[in-house]
Design an enzyme around this catalytic site. Structure first.
Site, PDB file in Angstrom:
ATOM      1  N   LYS A   1       0.862  -1.177   0.000  1.00  0.00           N
ATOM      2  CA  LYS A   1       0.000   0.000   0.000  1.00  0.00           C
ATOM      3  C   LYS A   1       0.892   1.217   0.000  1.00  0.00           C
ATOM      4  CE  LYS A   1      -4.013   2.181   2.010  1.00  0.00           C
ATOM      5  NZ  LYS A   1      -3.548   3.483   1.528  1.00  0.00           N
TER       6      LYS A   1
ATOM      7  N   ARG B   1      -9.040  10.322  -7.778  1.00  0.00           N
ATOM      8  CA  ARG B   1     -10.082   9.522  -7.155  1.00  0.00           C
ATOM      9  C   ARG B   1     -11.466  10.146  -7.343  1.00  0.00           C
ATOM     10  NH1 ARG B   1     -11.728   7.252  -1.783  1.00  0.00           N
ATOM     11  NH2 ARG B   1     -11.820   9.285  -0.841  1.00  0.00           N
TER      12      ARG B   1
ATOM     13  N   PHE C   1      -1.649  -1.163 -10.339  1.00  0.00           N
ATOM     14  CA  PHE C   1      -2.067  -2.409  -9.693  1.00  0.00           C
ATOM     15  C   PHE C   1      -3.315  -3.039 -10.305  1.00  0.00           C
ATOM     16  CE2 PHE C   1      -3.150   1.166  -6.745  1.00  0.00           C
ATOM     17  CZ  PHE C   1      -4.520   1.202  -6.965  1.00  0.00           C
TER      18      PHE C   1
END
Length: 512
Positions: free
Chosen positions: A210, A230, A299
């Site tokens: 993370k 985001r 990812f």
DNA sequence: TTCCGACAGTGGGGTCGCAAT
DNA sequence: ATTGCGACCCCACTATCGGAA
């Protein structure tokens, strides 16, 4: 449609706690909206302005204006005025914005004023935001709510879906497909308190580093690259390194999910503060890029060569990612078979922390990409630190915390026998704790004027936090990141509390 | 009947950029 | 030049509803 109708419905929605009732109230209103009102009414009732932010905050809104006696404002008039408000810029713009707000408020009744205030400040407090509005929209149009929700995630906007749906009915939902160049809401993670708990819940999973940076969704269509945050803001122009990186990848058309981070000369990750500063820099990007060069770490793959991968299991999406993105640009990970493998996952976490990263995210290998949701198939695990600190003051709460002392000012002991404030927290309290601390702190109060109640430094509270960061605001030069209350320690005296010195010693990487 | 996922609410600190002082 | 304000990054946690188990 008149604004007064929206104000009334919003009040009714706020008054009921039953979600089903909120949905029914919204659905009724959506059904009655004229087509031209739809793009305004839907976001308003979801507690949002279609224009986004206006450059108007509490300073301007808190000026009282005499309300109108009769409701005459239409939603379209309000929208036009707020639209104009958002476009005001340059010298004298603050005064002009204040004038326009005053004009709007003077034309509104008391109820309408209250509604507009909540809307502009982003605090409607009706217990219904996008998710409930989506249900209401589904009910109003008799479309399956899962389909509506999916369309909203893919469009990245409730409004566009609402317009299409109310104009053309449920078949319009088919038009919303994953498209390169149109951002989708990113999938989010839940927390787990340990790797063991995460692996136990997920079974076979990937355990990934993370990274403490900024989430980024990167779209490439031939030579055109776009980057989104985001919240789906376009930050392409701020991070030219990422465009170059995307153009070097083997694919021509793709959407990838990842994190932007930066490393120092020794290859250690830079602090979140430095990365956020870089990503926030818009004016002099060249200088910012020289000072803090950033790199993408990917990812997930949402789309490759025009193929929508969202519904594929994560294992397969990752295989696609690996075909496209070379190892150094992918997040480090290990795959564990299940709970019997937990020691491998724990070892990976320990290594990750040693490398200076935040923690790990465990991801189920067979879960689809749930855009816009905080799915239980991604679980983050971060180490938690705790301290015993002293309550120096508390602030009166708002909304459902009105009448309760809520936000605590926290202090650590200093060498001279005093206390240095390290930050505030309102997190982690149950209703019972709020009630208890409101009484207890008032007994200790030495100054109750204003919204901050200063108390004798006698109450010790155990605080959990994620880490230490630099601060220009607090006297010790540092502040706690994401502080929250664990419990009160009535068994401890203030002289038993932790000191600034021990705090700094526990975080040698942070210097005030 | 109980459990649990999803939601809304309550705000935290930092940094940047713009306008006002 | 400095200050104040708003926007936007990151984020934790609790209460509640309502469907799943």
């Amino acid at each position: 449609m008149l604004l007064t109708r929206l104000a009334r419905v919003s009040q009714e929605v706020a008054a009921t706690s039953a979600r089903s009732r909120k949905i029914a109230l919204l659905a009724e209103l959506f059904r009655d909206a004229e087509p031209a009102d739809v793009p305004i009414v839907i976001p308003y009732l979801a507690g949002r302005l279609p224009q986004g932010r206006l450059g108007v905050g509490w300073k301007v809104l808190s000026r009282p204006v005499a309300p109108a006696a009769e409701p005459t404002l239409t939603v379209r008039e309000v929208d036009a005025l707020l639209g104009a408000l958002g476009k005001v810029s340059g010298a004298g713009s603050q005064a002009e914005r204040a004038r326009l707000v005053g004009e709007l408020m003077a034309a509104a009744t008391e109820d309408e004023q209250r509604f507009l205030l909540g809307l502009i400040s982003g605090e409607v407090r009706q217990g219904a935001l996008d998710a409930v509005a989506i249900e209401g929209l589904a009910q109003a149009t008799e479309a399956p709510s899962a389909d509506v929700r999916r369309a909203v995630m893919l469009a990245g906007s409730l409004q566009t879906v609402a317009e299409a749906l109310l104009a053309d009915g449920p078949p319009a939902l088919d038009r919303f497909r994953l498209t390169v160049g149109r951002p989708v809401l990113p999938m989010l993670a839940h927390s787990a308190s340990s790797v063991a708990e995460a692996v136990d819940k997920l079974g076979a999973c990937a355990v990934e580093e993370k990274l403490d940076g900024i989430r980024v969704q990167i779209h490439r269509d031939g030579e055109v690259v776009r980057l989104y945050t985001r919240t789906l803001d376009d930050i392409t122009d701020r991070l030219p390194e990422l465009t170059s990186a995307a153009l070097e990848l083997r694919g021509e058309r793709f959407i990838l999910d990842g994190e932007v981070i930066a490393f120092d000369e020794d290859g250690r990750p830079r602090s979140f503060q430095e990365i956020a500063g870089r990503v926030g820099s818009r004016v002099d990007v060249t200088t910012a890029a020289e000072t803090v060069p950033v790199s993408p770490v990917f990812f997930d793959a949402l789309s490759v060569d025009g193929r929508d991968l969202l519904d594929l299991p994560f294992g397969e999406r990752h295989a696609e990612l690996a075909r496209l993105v070379p190892e150094p640009m992918r997040v480090r990970r290990t795959v564990v078979a299940g709970p019997e493998d937990v020691s491998a996952a724990e070892e990976f976490l320990a290594e990750t922390l040693k490398r200076g990263h935040e923690g790990v995210v465990a991801k189920s290998l067979d879960a689809p990409y749930s855009a816009g949701r905080r799915g239980a198939s991604w679980l983050k695990v971060k180490p938690v630190h705790t301290l015993d600190l002293v309550v120096l003051a508390a602030e009166w709460g708002h909304g459902r915390r009105t009448g309760k002392l809520s936000n605590l000012h926290l202090g650590a002991r200093t060498a001279d026998g005093g206390f240095a404030m390290l930050g505030k927290t309102f997190k982690g309290m149950t209703d019972a704790m709020l009630t208890w601390q409101t009484e207890r702190l008032q007994e200790l109060a030495v100054d109750t004027a204003g919204h901050v109640v200063t108390v004798r430094p006698e109450l010790v509270v155990e605080i959990a936090y994620d880490g230490l960061q630099k601060s220009t605001r607090y006297p010790a030069g540092v502040t706690l990141r994401f502080a929250r209350v664990v419990r009160y320690r009535e068994d401890k005296r203030p002289q038993d509390a932790d000191t600034v010195e021990t705090l700094l010693a526990a975080h040698p990487e942070v210097r005030p």
